[in-house]
Design an enzyme around this catalytic site. Structure first.
Site, PDB file in Angstrom:
ATOM      1  N   GLY A  10       0.838  -1.208   0.000  1.00 53.51           N
ATOM      2  CA  GLY A  10       0.000   0.000   0.000  1.00 53.51           C
ATOM      3  C   GLY A  10       0.867   1.250   0.000  1.00 53.51           C
ATOM      4  O   GLY A  10       1.959   1.238   0.556  1.00 53.51           O
ATOM      5  N   ASP A 115       5.727  -4.986   5.791  1.00 51.38           N
ATOM      6  CA  ASP A 115       6.181  -6.354   6.085  1.00 51.38           C
ATOM      7  C   ASP A 115       6.042  -7.295   4.884  1.00 51.38           C
ATOM      8  O   ASP A 115       6.937  -8.098   4.629  1.00 51.38           O
ATOM      9  CB  ASP A 115       5.502  -6.919   7.342  1.00 51.38           C
ATOM     10  CG  ASP A 115       3.993  -7.041   7.194  1.00 51.38           C
ATOM     11  OD1 ASP A 115       3.424  -6.289   6.372  1.00 51.38           O
ATOM     12  OD2 ASP A 115       3.394  -7.866   7.888  1.00 51.38           O
ATOM     13  N   ASP A 141       3.710  -0.679  12.143  1.00 51.16           N
ATOM     14  CA  ASP A 141       3.721  -1.965  12.852  1.00 51.16           C
ATOM     15  C   ASP A 141       4.983  -2.784  12.587  1.00 51.16           C
ATOM     16  O   ASP A 141       4.996  -3.987  12.790  1.00 51.16           O
ATOM     17  CB  ASP A 141       2.470  -2.776  12.467  1.00 51.16           C
ATOM     18  CG  ASP A 141       2.395  -3.061  10.965  1.00 51.16           C
ATOM     19  OD1 ASP A 141       3.248  -2.551  10.211  1.00 51.16           O
ATOM     20  OD2 ASP A 141       1.493  -3.800  10.546  1.00 51.16           O
ATOM     21  N   ARG A 183      -4.503  -2.063  10.375  1.00 50.54           N
ATOM     22  CA  ARG A 183      -4.494  -3.540  10.380  1.00 50.54           C
ATOM     23  C   ARG A 183      -4.453  -4.079  11.810  1.00 50.54           C
ATOM     24  O   ARG A 183      -5.335  -3.737  12.576  1.00 50.54           O
ATOM     25  CB  ARG A 183      -3.345  -4.079   9.524  1.00 50.54           C
ATOM     26  CG  ARG A 183      -3.778  -4.219   8.062  1.00 50.54           C
ATOM     27  CD  ARG A 183      -2.762  -4.926   7.217  1.00 50.54           C
ATOM     28  NE  ARG A 183      -2.894  -6.350   7.237  1.00 50.54           N
ATOM     29  CZ  ARG A 183      -3.759  -7.040   6.469  1.00 50.54           C
ATOM     30  NH1 ARG A 183      -4.550  -6.414   5.648  1.00 50.54           N
ATOM     31  NH2 ARG A 183      -3.800  -8.341   6.527  1.00 50.54           N
TER      32      ARG A 183
HETATM   33  O1  F6P Z   1      -1.137  -1.410   5.482  1.00 50.74           O
HETATM   34  C1  F6P Z   1      -1.656  -0.172   5.122  1.00 50.74           C
HETATM   35  C2  F6P Z   1      -3.169  -0.211   5.015  1.00 50.74           C
HETATM   36  O2  F6P Z   1      -3.620   1.083   4.722  1.00 50.74           O
HETATM   37  C3  F6P Z   1      -3.885  -0.772   6.242  1.00 50.74           C
HETATM   38  O3  F6P Z   1      -3.967   0.151   7.293  1.00 50.74           O
HETATM   39  C4  F6P Z   1      -5.200  -1.178   5.649  1.00 50.74           C
HETATM   40  O4  F6P Z   1      -5.795  -2.206   6.373  1.00 50.74           O
HETATM   41  C5  F6P Z   1      -4.814  -1.645   4.277  1.00 50.74           C
HETATM   42  O5  F6P Z   1      -3.563  -1.068   3.957  1.00 50.74           O
HETATM   43  C6  F6P Z   1      -5.816  -1.270   3.198  1.00 50.74           C
HETATM   44  O6  F6P Z   1      -5.409  -1.844   2.004  1.00 50.74           O
HETATM   45  P1  F6P Z   1      -6.082  -1.558   0.598  1.00 50.74           P
HETATM   46  O7  F6P Z   1      -5.453  -0.297   0.062  1.00 50.74           O
HETATM   47  O8  F6P Z   1      -5.782  -2.751  -0.199  1.00 50.74           O
HETATM   48  O9  F6P Z   1      -7.557  -1.345   0.835  1.00 50.74           O
END
Ligand code: F6P
Length: 359
Positions: A10, A115, A141, A183
């Site tokens: 992300g 991660d 995290d 998360r």
């Molecule tokens: O890891 C970053 C994050 O923004 C998390 O906080 C969230 O759960 C996830 O990515 C959302 O992912 P996506 O952009 O696939 O909806």
């Protein structure tokens, strides 16, 4: 010497500041060539997607959100998914990546990621690819670094949302629930919750009781408070209950969390006479201009990642260990998540000033 740089997973505010710092340090200090890899690890499959980066074509991106290179959180070369004859199949294409890196003549590859991407980087390193890592995620995290870039901007955005929600909640005498990302870690909810004056903070590390939350809100009303603010981390869960999961992969891996704000809002409605509204902050937390703290951290990380290559410290990730940027083996970083300590100083401070964690 030619190095590559990619952003995976992300996006997070500050990615462009890292890309700019990598390019400037590599070109201006060492006279190396820099190749940007488009769309994360996907850009190293066939056909290869790259573009040369120079101080000239990375001008004006320091304060831009997103990543000029593009990114994806679904392009793991060790498990590429495709549909054959109507069925999903998973193939390992890591050797294509290893061979393409050789073909491109990359002396090292800088992986800017959370991660998931750092795990892929580590596995490629074990296959002989010279990797260095830069820790990125708004969730903060990752263990072995004090803070990841992007986190502070997300906290600023969530705090700004709370400031705004306070005024409308007060005008209408409502409880407003704000759902934020993170998360499995509650860092955004905890820090924004304290900075934004939330009355209840729900985080994954402290399973909550709906009764305790309701009790707190009713107590506040009885004491004369017209409104209350509840901030919930998307990964929080009730004691003995489950997380709110939106999307799961075929192998059970949780792809997306979300929906807890509505659940908590309903629970408050059912157990009190209070009027409740719910706001989901969503991807606003990932977008926009990085705050100065993240620009500075991202610049230090990007430059330090190039220094790691110059010092032949491959397989390492830059890590902020205040006041210095140091490095740690990537494998140490990915082995465990950095979670909020339920008995730690931040939680204790919040409780001392009357914040309720649903316990
Ligand atoms: O890891 C970053 C994050 O923004 C998390 O906080 C969230 O759960 C996830 O990515 C959302 O992912 P996506 O952009 O696939 O909806």
């Amino acid at each position: 010497m030619k190095i590559g740089v990619l952003s995976g997973g992300g996006d997070a505010p500050g990615l462009n500041a890292v890309i700019r710092a990598v390019t400037r340090t590599a070109v201006l200090k060492y006279g190396w060539e820099v190749l940007g890899i488009n769309d994360g690890f996907e850009g190293l499959l066939t056909p290869i997607k790259t573009r040369p980066l120079t101080p000239w074509n990375t001008r004006g991106i320091l304060f831009l959100g997103g990543t000029i290179l593009g990114t994806t959180n679904r392009g793991n070369p060790f498990a590429i998914k495709s549909i054959v004859g109507g069925k999903e199949i998973v193939t390992d294409e890591s050797w294509t990546v290893v061979n393409n890196i050789k073909e491109l003549g990359l002396g090292a590859l800088i992986v800017i990621g959370g991660d998931g991407s750092l795990k892929i980087g580590h596995k490629l390193h074990e296959l002989g690819v010279p990797i260095t890592g830069v820790p990125k995620t708004i969730d903060n995290d990752l263990s072995a670094t004090h803070v990841t870039f992007g986190f502070q901007t997300a906290v600023d955005t969530a705090t700004d949302a709370l400031d705004k929600l306070h005024t409308t909640a007060e005008s209408h005498q409502r409880v407003i629930v704000l759902e934020v990302m993170g998360r499995y870690a509650g860092w955004i909810a905890l820090q924004a919750g304290i900075a934004g004056g939330a009355d209840v903070i729900l985080i994954p590390e402290i399973p909550y009781s709906t009764e305790k939350v309701a009790e707190k809100l009713l107590e506040r009303k009885k004491a004369g408070s017209k409104s209350s603010i509840v901030i919930v981390a998307e990964g929080a869960k009730p004691a003995g209950g489950d997380m709110a999961v939106r999307e799961t992969a075929a192998d059970g891996y949780v792809l997306r969390l979300g929906g807890l704000g509505e659940i908590v809002g309903d629970q408050i409605c059912k157990s009190t006479d209070l009027e409740v509204r719910v706001t989901v902050l969503g991807h606003l937390q990932r977008g926009g201009s990085p705050c100065p703290y993240d620009r500075l951290l991202a610049t230090r990380y990007g430059s330090a990642a190039v220094e790691l290559i110059a010092q032949d410290k491959l397989g390492e990730m830059v890590s902020f260990q205040p006041p210095e940027i140091k490095s740690v083996p990537i494998e140490r970083v990915i082995s465990d998540l950095k979670l909020v300590d339920p008995e730690g100083d931040l939680v204790k401070t919040a409780e001392a000033i009357g914040v309720n964690f649903g316990r």
